[in-house]
Design a protein around this motif. Structure first.
Motif, PDB file in Angstrom:
ATOM      1  N   TYR A  27       1.005  -1.278  -0.195  1.00  0.00           N
ATOM      2  CA  TYR A  27      -0.081   0.143  -0.184  1.00  0.00           C
ATOM      3  C   TYR A  27       0.928   1.329  -0.048  1.00  0.00           C
ATOM      4  O   TYR A  27       0.431   2.162  -0.352  1.00  0.00           O
ATOM      5  N   PHE A  28       2.159   1.165   0.637  1.00  0.00           N
ATOM      6  CA  PHE A  28       2.920   2.491   0.522  1.00  0.00           C
ATOM      7  C   PHE A  28       3.065   2.639  -0.911  1.00  0.00           C
ATOM      8  O   PHE A  28       3.170   3.793  -1.291  1.00  0.00           O
ATOM      9  N   VAL A  29       3.290   1.725  -1.953  1.00  0.00           N
ATOM     10  CA  VAL A  29       3.440   2.150  -3.159  1.00  0.00           C
ATOM     11  C   VAL A  29       2.125   2.159  -4.166  1.00  0.00           C
ATOM     12  O   VAL A  29       1.875   3.090  -4.830  1.00  0.00           O
ATOM     13  N   ASN A  30       1.218   1.287  -3.664  1.00  0.00           N
ATOM     14  CA  ASN A  30      -0.044   1.297  -4.656  1.00  0.00           C
ATOM     15  C   ASN A  30      -1.180   1.737  -3.986  1.00  0.00           C
ATOM     16  O   ASN A  30      -2.274   1.591  -4.549  1.00  0.00           O
ATOM     17  N   GLY A  31      -1.052   2.249  -2.689  1.00  0.00           N
ATOM     18  CA  GLY A  31      -2.463   2.516  -2.172  1.00  0.00           C
ATOM     19  C   GLY A  31      -3.241   3.677  -3.157  1.00  0.00           C
ATOM     20  O   GLY A  31      -2.750   4.693  -3.755  1.00  0.00           O
ATOM     21  N   ASN A  32      -4.350   3.463  -3.261  1.00  0.00           N
ATOM     22  CA  ASN A  32      -5.204   4.255  -4.178  1.00  0.00           C
ATOM     23  C   ASN A  32      -6.716   4.622  -3.271  1.00  0.00           C
ATOM     24  O   ASN A  32      -7.492   3.685  -3.376  1.00  0.00           O
ATOM     25  N   SER A  33      -6.792   5.688  -2.945  1.00  0.00           N
ATOM     26  CA  SER A  33      -8.151   6.097  -2.122  1.00  0.00           C
ATOM     27  C   SER A  33      -9.365   6.354  -3.207  1.00  0.00           C
ATOM     28  O   SER A  33     -10.481   6.024  -2.727  1.00  0.00           O
ATOM     29  N   ALA A  34      -8.926   6.486  -4.575  1.00  0.00           N
ATOM     30  CA  ALA A  34     -10.095   6.664  -5.463  1.00  0.00           C
ATOM     31  C   ALA A  34     -10.639   5.429  -5.762  1.00  0.00           C
ATOM     32  O   ALA A  34     -12.007   5.116  -6.031  1.00  0.00           O
ATOM     33  N   ALA A  35      -9.713   4.365  -5.858  1.00  0.00           N
ATOM     34  CA  ALA A  35     -10.241   3.093  -6.250  1.00  0.00           C
ATOM     35  C   ALA A  35     -10.797   2.174  -4.912  1.00  0.00           C
ATOM     36  O   ALA A  35     -11.712   1.500  -4.933  1.00  0.00           O
ATOM     37  N   ALA A  36     -10.359   2.587  -3.780  1.00  0.00           N
ATOM     38  CA  ALA A  36     -10.992   2.176  -2.488  1.00  0.00           C
ATOM     39  C   ALA A  36     -10.950   3.075  -1.542  1.00  0.00           C
ATOM     40  O   ALA A  36      -9.671   3.285  -0.776  1.00  0.00           O
ATOM     41  N   SER A  37     -12.020   3.462  -1.126  1.00  0.00           N
ATOM     42  CA  SER A  37     -11.926   4.793  -0.389  1.00  0.00           C
ATOM     43  C   SER A  37     -11.132   4.749   1.103  1.00  0.00           C
ATOM     44  O   SER A  37     -10.627   5.715   1.771  1.00  0.00           O
ATOM     45  N   LYS A  38     -10.929   3.581   1.690  1.00  0.00           N
ATOM     46  CA  LYS A  38     -10.589   3.449   3.070  1.00  0.00           C
ATOM     47  C   LYS A  38      -9.330   3.338   3.112  1.00  0.00           C
ATOM     48  O   LYS A  38      -8.446   3.337   4.018  1.00  0.00           O
ATOM     49  N   GLN A  39      -8.443   3.397   1.699  1.00  0.00           N
ATOM     50  CA  GLN A  39      -6.971   3.330   1.772  1.00  0.00           C
ATOM     51  C   GLN A  39      -6.380   4.814   1.724  1.00  0.00           C
ATOM     52  O   GLN A  39      -7.128   5.793   1.548  1.00  0.00           O
ATOM     53  N   PHE A  40      -4.970   4.836   1.934  1.00  0.00           N
ATOM     54  CA  PHE A  40      -4.504   5.983   1.685  1.00  0.00           C
ATOM     55  C   PHE A  40      -3.705   6.092   0.480  1.00  0.00           C
ATOM     56  O   PHE A  40      -3.611   4.745  -0.048  1.00  0.00           O
ATOM     57  N   ASP A  41      -3.497   7.084  -0.166  1.00  0.00           N
ATOM     58  CA  ASP A  41      -2.680   7.355  -1.573  1.00  0.00           C
ATOM     59  C   ASP A  41      -1.262   6.947  -1.247  1.00  0.00           C
ATOM     60  O   ASP A  41      -0.597   7.387  -0.524  1.00  0.00           O
ATOM     61  N   GLY A  42      -0.798   6.035  -2.200  1.00  0.00           N
ATOM     62  CA  GLY A  42       0.537   5.584  -1.999  1.00  0.00           C
ATOM     63  C   GLY A  42       1.406   6.593  -2.943  1.00  0.00           C
ATOM     64  O   GLY A  42       1.071   7.388  -3.928  1.00  0.00           O
ATOM     65  N   LEU A  43       2.663   5.984  -2.993  1.00  0.00           N
ATOM     66  CA  LEU A  43       3.747   6.984  -4.041  1.00  0.00           C
ATOM     67  C   LEU A  43       3.514   6.991  -5.274  1.00  0.00           C
ATOM     68  O   LEU A  43       3.573   8.043  -5.935  1.00  0.00           O
ATOM     69  N   LYS A  44       2.807   5.834  -6.020  1.00  0.00           N
ATOM     70  CA  LYS A  44       2.408   6.071  -7.380  1.00  0.00           C
ATOM     71  C   LYS A  44       1.474   7.108  -7.750  1.00  0.00           C
ATOM     72  O   LYS A  44       1.514   7.725  -8.743  1.00  0.00           O
ATOM     73  N   LEU A  45       0.730   7.260  -6.731  1.00  0.00           N
ATOM     74  CA  LEU A  45      -0.302   8.630  -6.860  1.00  0.00           C
ATOM     75  C   LEU A  45       0.335  10.017  -6.257  1.00  0.00           C
ATOM     76  O   LEU A  45      -0.099  11.183  -6.748  1.00  0.00           O
ATOM     77  N   LEU A  46       1.299   9.980  -5.349  1.00  0.00           N
ATOM     78  CA  LEU A  46       1.556  11.163  -4.588  1.00  0.00           C
ATOM     79  C   LEU A  46       2.542  11.900  -5.322  1.00  0.00           C
ATOM     80  O   LEU A  46       2.892  13.025  -5.247  1.00  0.00           O
ATOM     81  N   VAL A  47       3.779  11.060  -6.169  1.00  0.00           N
ATOM     82  CA  VAL A  47       4.469  11.841  -6.923  1.00  0.00           C
ATOM     83  C   VAL A  47       3.866  12.834  -7.818  1.00  0.00           C
ATOM     84  O   VAL A  47       3.190  12.410  -8.976  1.00  0.00           O
ATOM     85  N   PRO A  48       4.251  14.264  -7.795  1.00  0.00           N
ATOM     86  CA  PRO A  48       3.707  15.337  -8.581  1.00  0.00           C
ATOM     87  C   PRO A  48       4.334  14.982  -9.981  1.00  0.00           C
ATOM     88  O   PRO A  48       5.387  14.236 -10.215  1.00  0.00           O
ATOM     89  N   SER A  49       3.570  15.490 -11.138  1.00  0.00           N
ATOM     90  CA  SER A  49       4.096  15.411 -12.335  1.00  0.00           C
ATOM     91  C   SER A  49       5.358  15.905 -12.751  1.00  0.00           C
ATOM     92  O   SER A  49       6.155  15.580 -13.423  1.00  0.00           O
TER      93      SER A  49
END
Length: 306
Positions: A115-137
């Motif tokens: 989840y540290f890497v792949n967490g995705n609150s949009a796909a599963a609202s109970k999760q936190f967002d992981g690195l894949k989503l946190l890194v700015p463009s």
């Protein structure tokens, strides 16, 4: 502070130690404590300035407007159950419960890594967002338009590609404010990097006695594998026409700064005793990832291993 600093009793200490065995990123992560469900955390200032002036002139001045992150804690945990029937059949229930709890904790650490890497609150609202989503463009580098293959071999073409790859690594490290503290990558890329940069990679032992690669003094961490045996950073990312690429992440942690994790009391472990037919341990971890400085992370995407 590190996660083990939150441990107040032997049960917590044992669970956290088992988690650390399976989550190398948890060994480096920095946490800070918040009260309640959420809190405002000041992000790094982005004020820029500096000018010349004539004698007796005044500066125009720059105004700083604070920017805040507003992290909300997620609840990540489970219950570890041991049937009381073990007791009736002569087993040492305390020993069985201890073994089951530690086995769970190792799996729990591996799942945290995922989840540290792949967490995705949009796909599963109970999760936190992981690195894949946190890194700015603006902190994302592309190895090549349609993927970049990292070759072995001593031909001029392969040597040139290897040098290009090492330059990409150096650029990735450099765009993290203060320089990257560590690099997180798939095991296959770590293996390839250690082969083509033998003069810049040395091997040490981490606190658990496991091999640890260092690239010019920076730890190289394998993201490892999930419980199903799949790579946590998988070669399933799309880059142009390629759909078999993966990424390397560069990170710098800090306590309520840089990249940090918010929590309240860390990992909570409670012995609930006998509940109906099962002896129960409750394990809960209230946490979320907070990017306090957009330049504390970076990503190099579009990599392939030939």
């Amino acid at each position: 502070m590190k996660i083990d600093a939150f441990a107040k009793d032997p049960l917590q200490q044992a669970v956290i130690a088992a988690m650390l065995e399976e989550s190398n990123i948890l060994q480096y992560a920095e946490f800070y404590s918040i009260i309640g469900n959420s809190a405002y955390t000041r992000k790094a200032a982005s004020v820029s300035g500096g000018a010349f002036r004539d004698l007796n002139d005044a500066y125009t001045g720059v105004e700083a407007t604070p920017v805040y992150a507003n992290p909300s804690l997620t609840i990540f945990g489970d219950e570890v159950l041991v049937d009381q029937a073990h007791e009736r059949r002569g087993a040492d229930v305390a020993s069985v419960r201890s073994q089951q709890l530690l086995a769970f904790a190792r799996s729990y650490g591996k799942r945290f890594q995922h989840y540290f890497v792949n967490g995705n609150s949009a796909a599963a609202s109970k999760q936190f967002d992981g690195l894949k989503l946190l890194v700015p463009s603006g902190q994302t580098l592309e190895a090549a338009d349609n993927g970049f293959s990292i070759p072995l071999g001593n031909s001029d073409e392969n040597k040139t590609a290897q040098q290009e790859f090492l330059e990409m690594i150096d650029n990735l490290i450099a765009i993290v404010a203060g320089g990257a503290q560590l690099l997180l990558m798939p095991a296959r890329i770590l293996s390839r990097l250690s082969r083509i940069a033998e003069g810049q990679v040395r091997w040490e032992k981490d606190e658990f006695g496991s091999p640890l690669a260092m690239y010019n003094g920076i730890p190289l961490l394998s993201a490892g594998y999930n419980e199903a045996g799949g790579e946590i950073i998988s070669f399933t990312e799309t880059q142009g026409t390629a759909s078999d690429t993966a990424s390397i992440y560069a990170l710098r942690f800090g306590e309520a700064e840089k990249l940090s994790l918010a929590t309240n009391i860390g990992v909570s472990v409670k012995d609930a005793g006998l509940v109906k037919n099962n002896y129960v341990h409750n394990v809960d971890f209230d946490l979320t990832m907070v990017l306090c400085d957009d330049k504390a992370v970076a990503r190099l995407k579009g990599l392939k291993v030939a």
